[in-house]
Write a protein that holds these residues in place. Structure first.
Motif, mmCIF file in Angstrom:
data_model
loop_
_atom_site.group_PDB
_atom_site.id
_atom_site.type_symbol
_atom_site.label_atom_id
_atom_site.label_comp_id
_atom_site.label_asym_id
_atom_site.label_seq_id
_atom_site.Cartn_x
_atom_site.Cartn_y
_atom_site.Cartn_z
ATOM 1 N N ARG A 9 6.669 16.660 -2.818
ATOM 2 C CA ARG A 9 6.859 15.276 -3.250
ATOM 3 C C ARG A 9 5.772 14.879 -4.249
ATOM 4 N NH1 ARG A 9 5.468 10.080 -1.316
ATOM 5 N NH2 ARG A 9 7.137 8.610 -1.699
ATOM 6 N N ALA A 10 6.194 14.282 -5.346
ATOM 7 C CA ALA A 10 5.291 13.632 -6.312
ATOM 8 C C ALA A 10 4.233 14.557 -6.892
ATOM 9 C CB ALA A 10 4.637 12.401 -5.673
ATOM 10 N N SER A 42 8.723 20.547 -10.898
ATOM 11 C CA SER A 42 8.673 19.411 -9.968
ATOM 12 C C SER A 42 8.542 19.816 -8.505
ATOM 13 C CB SER A 42 9.894 18.513 -10.166
ATOM 14 O OG SER A 42 11.078 19.260 -10.019
ATOM 15 N N ARG A 62 2.254 22.864 2.804
ATOM 16 C CA ARG A 62 1.389 21.736 2.437
ATOM 17 C C ARG A 62 -0.080 22.156 2.482
ATOM 18 N NH1 ARG A 62 1.964 15.589 4.727
ATOM 19 N NH2 ARG A 62 0.405 14.663 3.348
ATOM 20 N N THR A 73 0.239 16.690 -0.548
ATOM 21 C CA THR A 73 1.524 16.035 -0.756
ATOM 22 C C THR A 73 2.506 16.468 0.326
ATOM 23 O OG1 THR A 73 3.239 15.570 -2.395
ATOM 24 C CG2 THR A 73 2.426 17.822 -2.307
ATOM 25 N N LEU A 76 9.054 18.458 2.049
ATOM 26 C CA LEU A 76 10.297 18.340 2.798
ATOM 27 C C LEU A 76 10.993 19.689 2.771
ATOM 28 C CD1 LEU A 76 9.770 15.305 1.608
ATOM 29 C CD2 LEU A 76 11.868 14.987 2.894
ATOM 30 N N VAL A 106 18.322 12.181 -2.361
ATOM 31 C CA VAL A 106 17.020 11.883 -1.784
ATOM 32 C C VAL A 106 17.017 12.537 -0.412
ATOM 33 C CG1 VAL A 106 15.372 10.127 -1.095
ATOM 34 C CG2 VAL A 106 16.935 9.686 -3.009
ATOM 35 N N ASP A 109 12.617 12.548 5.237
ATOM 36 C CA ASP A 109 11.852 13.284 6.246
ATOM 37 C C ASP A 109 12.321 12.988 7.664
ATOM 38 O OD1 ASP A 109 10.840 10.720 6.580
ATOM 39 O OD2 ASP A 109 8.747 11.296 6.299
ATOM 40 N N ARG A 162 10.765 8.386 4.598
ATOM 41 C CA ARG A 162 10.282 8.716 3.259
ATOM 42 C C ARG A 162 11.026 9.949 2.780
ATOM 43 N NH1 ARG A 162 3.949 8.907 3.115
ATOM 44 N NH2 ARG A 162 4.522 9.493 1.028
ATOM 45 N N GLY A 163 11.040 10.145 1.473
ATOM 46 C CA GLY A 163 11.760 11.297 0.972
ATOM 47 C C GLY A 163 11.335 11.689 -0.423
ATOM 48 N N THR A 164 12.040 12.661 -0.950
ATOM 49 C CA THR A 164 11.827 13.109 -2.318
ATOM 50 C C THR A 164 13.190 13.382 -2.936
ATOM 51 O OG1 THR A 164 10.591 14.627 -3.752
ATOM 52 C CG2 THR A 164 11.507 15.568 -1.733
ATOM 53 N N ARG A 166 15.911 14.867 -5.894
ATOM 54 C CA ARG A 166 16.229 15.909 -6.868
ATOM 55 C C ARG A 166 17.602 15.594 -7.437
ATOM 56 N NH1 ARG A 166 11.685 16.482 -5.389
ATOM 57 N NH2 ARG A 166 10.537 18.424 -5.124
#
Length: 183
Positions: A9-10, A42, A62, A73, A76, A106, A109, A162-164, A166
């Motif tokens: 993520r990020a 990414s 992580r 960060t 996921l 998205v 988590d 929360r998520g990420t 693509r």
């Protein structure tokens, strides 16, 4: 041996949270992961490990990223089957086929609160569209991500998970890479 898709993520957003993908592949291979592949800058990783817990894989990746790149960060993690299920579900097939760069998944988590999801879906986000299934949210942006009222309204912040994100094209590629690692 399980194949996992890890989504950082990020990272690599401008000058923030820089993680070099070739160096990340090397670091993960040194940490004992097999068939490590990355896609674009990414933070998309496909790898194999005997570990059978998504949480443990995410925590370990992580740790490698934090120790090697000084970037802490969330990671996921999804299985190849979970990605395939999202692709098969495809709530917006016309949009995904015509403009896969405007359809985002998205990956959350955790399972969001059903009341939060219901409230979000009850709003009219036209011309954009939103759909939920399990721990995944699919957003189809009519005019792109940055022009969207859905994105700017912080709608996704209304759910507790929360998520990420693509885009659809990335999801398709990662699913294909997962299958390639499996064969």
């Amino acid at each position: 041996m399980p194949t996992w898709v890890c989504l950082l993520r990020a990272i690599n957003l401008g000058s923030h949270n820089k993680v070099n993908m070739p160096a990340l592949r090397e670091a993960l291979t040194e940490a004992g992961y097999q068939d490590v592949r990355t896609y674009v800058q990414s933070g998309n990783i496909v790898l194999r490990t005997p570990t059978r817990s998504a949480r443990k894989v995410g925590d370990a990746v992580r740790t490698v990223v934090a120790e090697r790149f000084d970037v802490d960060t969330p990671v996921l993690v999804r299985t190849a089957d979970e990605l395939a299920q999202v692709l098969a579900w495809n709530p917006f097939p016309v949009e995904a086929a015509a403009q896969p760069q405007k359809v985002y998944v998205v990956h959350l988590d955790a399972q969001p609160d059903p009341a939060d999801v219901e409230a979000l879906l009850a709003q009219d986000w036209s011309p954009d569209q939103v759909a939920f299934q399990g721990r995944d949210v699919v957003l189809a942006y009519a005019d792109g991500l940055h022009a969207s009222r859905l994105e700017r309204s912080a709608a996704l912040k209304r759910i507790t998970a929360r998520g990420t994100a693509r885009n659809w094209r990335t999801l398709q590629f990662l699913s294909g890479q997962s299958e390639a690692v499996l064969s």
